[in-house]
Design a protein around this motif. Structure first.
Motif, mmCIF file in Angstrom:
data_model
loop_
_atom_site.group_PDB
_atom_site.id
_atom_site.type_symbol
_atom_site.label_atom_id
_atom_site.label_comp_id
_atom_site.label_asym_id
_atom_site.label_seq_id
_atom_site.Cartn_x
_atom_site.Cartn_y
_atom_site.Cartn_z
ATOM 1 N N PRO A 107 0.846 -1.202 0.000
ATOM 2 C CA PRO A 107 0.000 0.000 0.000
ATOM 3 C C PRO A 107 0.876 1.244 0.000
ATOM 4 C CG PRO A 107 0.252 -0.789 2.234
ATOM 5 C CD PRO A 107 1.001 -1.770 1.353
ATOM 6 N N ASP A 108 0.309 2.345 -0.439
ATOM 7 C CA ASP A 108 1.029 3.606 -0.309
ATOM 8 C C ASP A 108 1.236 3.928 1.160
ATOM 9 O OD1 ASP A 108 1.590 4.424 -2.890
ATOM 10 O OD2 ASP A 108 -0.404 5.285 -3.192
ATOM 11 N N LEU A 109 2.192 4.786 1.428
ATOM 12 C CA LEU A 109 2.424 5.260 2.792
ATOM 13 C C LEU A 109 1.358 6.306 3.078
ATOM 14 C CD1 LEU A 109 6.269 5.490 2.434
ATOM 15 C CD2 LEU A 109 5.018 3.835 3.812
ATOM 16 N N SER A 133 1.333 -3.362 8.036
ATOM 17 C CA SER A 133 1.557 -2.047 7.434
ATOM 18 C C SER A 133 1.213 -0.929 8.404
ATOM 19 C CB SER A 133 0.696 -1.873 6.177
ATOM 20 O OG SER A 133 1.260 -2.569 5.118
ATOM 21 N N GLU A 142 3.960 -0.577 10.903
ATOM 22 C CA GLU A 142 5.187 -0.025 10.307
ATOM 23 C C GLU A 142 5.038 1.471 10.022
ATOM 24 O OE1 GLU A 142 6.111 -4.363 8.333
ATOM 25 O OE2 GLU A 142 5.211 -2.802 7.117
ATOM 26 N N GLN A 143 3.912 1.829 9.464
ATOM 27 C CA GLN A 143 3.722 3.240 9.105
ATOM 28 C C GLN A 143 3.610 4.092 10.363
ATOM 29 O OE1 GLN A 143 1.178 4.153 5.818
ATOM 30 N NE2 GLN A 143 1.456 2.165 4.839
ATOM 31 N N PHE A 180 5.753 3.598 -4.561
ATOM 32 C CA PHE A 180 7.020 3.849 -3.861
ATOM 33 C C PHE A 180 7.039 2.955 -2.628
ATOM 34 C CE2 PHE A 180 8.950 6.196 -0.274
ATOM 35 C CZ PHE A 180 10.245 6.341 -0.761
ATOM 36 N N VAL A 181 8.067 2.122 -2.518
ATOM 37 C CA VAL A 181 8.165 1.225 -1.356
ATOM 38 C C VAL A 181 9.455 1.511 -0.606
ATOM 39 C CG1 VAL A 181 8.332 -1.173 -0.569
ATOM 40 C CG2 VAL A 181 6.754 -0.589 -2.424
ATOM 41 N N ILE A 182 9.310 1.651 0.697
ATOM 42 C CA ILE A 182 10.460 1.876 1.568
ATOM 43 C C ILE A 182 10.174 1.197 2.899
ATOM 44 C CG2 ILE A 182 9.602 4.051 2.554
ATOM 45 C CD1 ILE A 182 12.549 5.115 2.262
ATOM 46 N N CYS A 183 11.230 0.739 3.554
ATOM 47 C CA CYS A 183 11.046 0.072 4.844
ATOM 48 C C CYS A 183 10.744 1.144 5.895
ATOM 49 C CB CYS A 183 12.308 -0.715 5.199
ATOM 50 S SG CYS A 183 12.204 -1.506 6.806
ATOM 51 N N ALA A 184 9.478 1.274 6.248
ATOM 52 C CA ALA A 184 9.051 2.375 7.118
ATOM 53 C C ALA A 184 9.713 2.296 8.492
ATOM 54 C CB ALA A 184 7.523 2.369 7.243
ATOM 55 N N ILE A 189 11.833 -5.009 4.786
ATOM 56 C CA ILE A 189 10.541 -5.118 5.486
ATOM 57 C C ILE A 189 10.328 -6.562 5.927
ATOM 58 C CG2 ILE A 189 8.020 -4.929 5.244
ATOM 59 C CD1 ILE A 189 8.564 -2.699 3.104
ATOM 60 N N ARG A 242 9.812 -8.092 9.636
ATOM 61 C CA ARG A 242 8.595 -8.853 9.962
ATOM 62 C C ARG A 242 8.959 -10.218 10.537
ATOM 63 N NH1 ARG A 242 3.993 -7.312 5.340
ATOM 64 N NH2 ARG A 242 4.026 -5.089 5.828
HETATM 65 C C1 2AL Z 1 5.156 0.100 3.381
HETATM 66 C C2 2AL Z 1 4.367 -0.563 4.332
HETATM 67 O O1 2AL Z 1 3.162 -0.753 4.259
HETATM 68 N N1 2AL Z 1 5.223 -0.931 5.330
HETATM 69 C C3 2AL Z 1 6.468 -0.495 5.020
HETATM 70 O O2 2AL Z 1 7.468 -0.644 5.729
HETATM 71 N N2 2AL Z 1 6.391 0.128 3.817
HETATM 72 N N3 2AL Z 1 4.630 0.593 2.238
HETATM 73 C C4 2AL Z 1 5.360 1.280 1.322
HETATM 74 N N4 2AL Z 1 4.681 1.726 0.233
HETATM 75 O O3 2AL Z 1 6.563 1.486 1.466
#
Ligand code: 2AL
Length: 202
Positions: free
Chosen positions: A96-98, A109, A112-113, A144-148, A182, A186
């Protein structure tokens, strides 16, 4: 079948169950317990280590017995690397988006967020973040994916501003590296569910 991101209200988190009933003193002891799980139990516990991709733990099940938790991570990483570009982009699209607060996020998620501080952003900061996320998705066709958990609102904002102008192949690779981070965190949450899983409130 029940995966980790689809608990019935009030149901016990399978990871909590796992750690309540099985020793987690050492990696080796734990891995023996993991290797003794049925396929269904394994999928219940590890089904969401890669967001909404239970097919990944389902695939690596064939590689039991695992030597350690690091071995499971390595098998997951290898499986992801073996996918064609479309498969890797598919994994990114499962994220999912942040966008916290939002509906339909998995519990992982949300945690993390929240850990990255996204829940306490001002409405102006959130609007900016959502706009950048939309621009990123529009440009690349995946989010855009990043380890929140490894970031803050500041570093996420900085990475987004930088990456939104990147190249598609490089962004696919960067996103997949973040997916692996991520996943790794987890996996640790599964081993230590008391750290944050007891407080799943926004
Ligand atoms: C996420 C998420 O849901 N958890 C995380 O660490 N990163 N999503 C994202 N788009 O980066």
């Amino acid at each position: 079948m029940v995966f980790t991101h689809q608990y019935a209200p009030g149901a016990i988190d399978p990871r909590t169950y796992f750690c309540l009933y099985h020793s987690r003193d050492t990696d080796n002891m734990d891995i023996n317990t993991v290797n003794a799980l049925t396929y269904e139990e394994f999928l219940e516990i590890f089904g969401n280590v890669v967001e909404k991709c239970p097919i990944i733990p389902a695939a690596i099940w064939a590689h039991r017995p695992f030597k350690s938790f690091s071995d499971i991570e390595a098998q997951i990483s290898e499986f992801i690397d073996s996918l064609p570009e479309s498969g890797k982009e598919g994994i990114l699209r499962c994220h999912p988006d942040l966008s916290l607060p939002a509906v339909n996020l998995t519990r992982d998620s949300v945690d993390e967020q929240r850990a990255a501080g996204l829940v306490s952003m001002s409405s102006g900061e959130r609007a900016l973040l959502l706009d950048l996320c939309a621009r990123y998705r529009q440009r690349f066709g995946f989010p855009f994916v990043i380890c929140a958990r490894a970031n803050s609102t500041e570093t996420i904002g900085r990475a987004l501003r930088d990456r939104v102008n990147g190249e598609r192949a490089q962004e696919r690779d960067r996103g997949i590296e973040e997916v692996k981070k991520i996943c790794s965190l987890r996996m640790r949450q599964i081993l230590q569910p008391t750290a944050e899983h007891s407080t799943n409130k926004l």
